[in-house]
Design a protein around this motif. Structure first.
Motif, PDB file in Angstrom:
ATOM      1  N   ALA A  79      56.744  16.447  10.521  1.00 33.05           N
ATOM      2  CA  ALA A  79      55.353  15.997  10.640  1.00 33.05           C
ATOM      3  C   ALA A  79      55.211  14.745  11.499  1.00 33.05           C
ATOM      4  O   ALA A  79      54.131  14.472  12.030  1.00 33.05           O
ATOM      5  N   GLN A  80      56.282  13.971  11.656  1.00 31.50           N
ATOM      6  CA  GLN A  80      56.211  12.726  12.420  1.00 31.50           C
ATOM      7  C   GLN A  80      56.998  12.797  13.726  1.00 31.50           C
ATOM      8  O   GLN A  80      57.113  11.811  14.438  1.00 31.50           O
ATOM      9  N   SER A  81      57.530  13.932  14.041  1.00 34.95           N
ATOM     10  CA  SER A  81      58.386  14.092  15.209  1.00 34.95           C
ATOM     11  C   SER A  81      57.608  13.899  16.509  1.00 34.95           C
ATOM     12  O   SER A  81      56.396  14.048  16.565  1.00 34.95           O
ATOM     13  N   GLU A  89      64.305  21.439  10.285  1.00 35.18           N
ATOM     14  CA  GLU A  89      64.827  20.693  11.423  1.00 35.18           C
ATOM     15  C   GLU A  89      64.382  19.235  11.294  1.00 35.18           C
ATOM     16  O   GLU A  89      63.405  18.943  10.608  1.00 35.18           O
ATOM     17  N   VAL A  90      65.094  18.341  11.962  1.00 39.81           N
ATOM     18  CA  VAL A  90      64.725  16.930  11.995  1.00 39.81           C
ATOM     19  C   VAL A  90      64.930  16.412  13.411  1.00 39.81           C
ATOM     20  O   VAL A  90      65.627  17.026  14.217  1.00 39.81           O
ATOM     21  N   HIS A 116      75.166  13.933   7.810  1.00 39.46           N
ATOM     22  CA  HIS A 116      74.251  13.821   6.670  1.00 39.46           C
ATOM     23  C   HIS A 116      73.170  14.909   6.731  1.00 39.46           C
ATOM     24  O   HIS A 116      72.900  15.586   5.732  1.00 39.46           O
ATOM     25  N   ALA A 117      72.560  15.088   7.896  1.00 44.06           N
ATOM     26  CA  ALA A 117      71.483  16.080   8.031  1.00 44.06           C
ATOM     27  C   ALA A 117      71.990  17.496   7.790  1.00 44.06           C
ATOM     28  O   ALA A 117      71.348  18.278   7.086  1.00 44.06           O
ATOM     29  N   PHE A 118      73.145  17.825   8.353  1.00 42.74           N
ATOM     30  CA  PHE A 118      73.640  19.196   8.247  1.00 42.74           C
ATOM     31  C   PHE A 118      74.338  19.476   6.916  1.00 42.74           C
ATOM     32  O   PHE A 118      74.190  20.564   6.364  1.00 42.74           O
ATOM     33  N   ALA A 125      68.870  22.416  12.288  1.00 43.31           N
ATOM     34  CA  ALA A 125      68.927  21.930  13.668  1.00 43.31           C
ATOM     35  C   ALA A 125      68.391  20.515  13.747  1.00 43.31           C
ATOM     36  O   ALA A 125      67.663  20.054  12.856  1.00 43.31           O
ATOM     37  N   MET A 126      68.759  19.830  14.836  1.00 42.34           N
ATOM     38  CA  MET A 126      68.295  18.466  15.097  1.00 42.34           C
ATOM     39  C   MET A 126      67.767  18.377  16.524  1.00 42.34           C
ATOM     40  O   MET A 126      68.315  18.998  17.425  1.00 42.34           O
ATOM     41  N   TRP A 127      66.750  17.550  16.693  1.00 41.99           N
ATOM     42  CA  TRP A 127      66.173  17.233  17.991  1.00 41.99           C
ATOM     43  C   TRP A 127      66.457  15.774  18.313  1.00 41.99           C
ATOM     44  O   TRP A 127      66.623  14.954  17.413  1.00 41.99           O
TER      45      TRP A 127
END
Length: 180
Positions: A79-81, A89-90, A116-118, A125-127
């Protein structure tokens, strides 16, 4: 939550970090390239800690030897990307003070947040984005396995009151597993 890497501690920001934050965030080589104005005072930095850097999944980047904040790294929810990010995803964002450029601290911090994310958050996925001309950020993303995805021209930067061209790269969990 706190993370320890070979040379760093990634921990939540504290109001007592305001002087250290100001020391690095007042440099015009840092904030504007990351999309925010230079800090004008220690009190300004203290307010940024309270209102921005206190966000969940945002961490002070500190050297293990003294635990002093020298930069920041964080996971940005969809929402803040800064681009279109789907659920699961982040986006990762970061900056570091000029005296610490070129030492590999931010790639080290980003790799820990990838883990940490995965692993912990089970993201798929990450951006990561960088403004046109920010070759240091582009290189960090390449070192961390991100692959160029797309470019967005004339992106408004609210805090700066201008527009920029921003490039985005992407990393899936499968890609990350194959390179780590």
């Amino acid at each position: 939550m706190e993370f320890i890497t070979e040379r760093l501690i990634l921990r939540p920001w504290e109001e007592t970090d305001a002087e250290s934050l100001y020391e690095y965030a007042k440099d015009p080589a840092v904030g504007p390239m990351a999309g925010w104005p230079v800090h004008k005072s220690v009190e300004d930095s203290r307010e940024i800690i309270k209102n921005v850097l206190s966000a969940e999944e945002t961490y002070a980047v500190c050297l293990r030897e003294d635990n002093r904040a020298i930069g920041s790294v964080g996971l940005i929810p969809p929402a803040q990307s800064h681009t279109e990010v789907r659920p699961g995803e982040v986006e990762v964002g970061y900056w570091i003070g000029v005296p610490f450029w070129g030492k590999g601290y931010i790639p080290e911090a980003v790799r820990e947040l990838q883990r940490h994310a995965f692993e912990d958050l089970n993201c798929r996925a990450m951006w990561c984005g960088y403004d046109e001309g920010n070759e240091k950020s582009k290189r960090c993303q390449e070192k961390c396995g991100f692959v160029y995805h797309h470019t967005e021209k004339d992106k408004p930067r609210e805090l700066m009151g201008d527009t920029k061209t921003e490039h985005f790269s992407y990393l899936t969990k499968e890609q990350w597993l194959s390179i780590r």
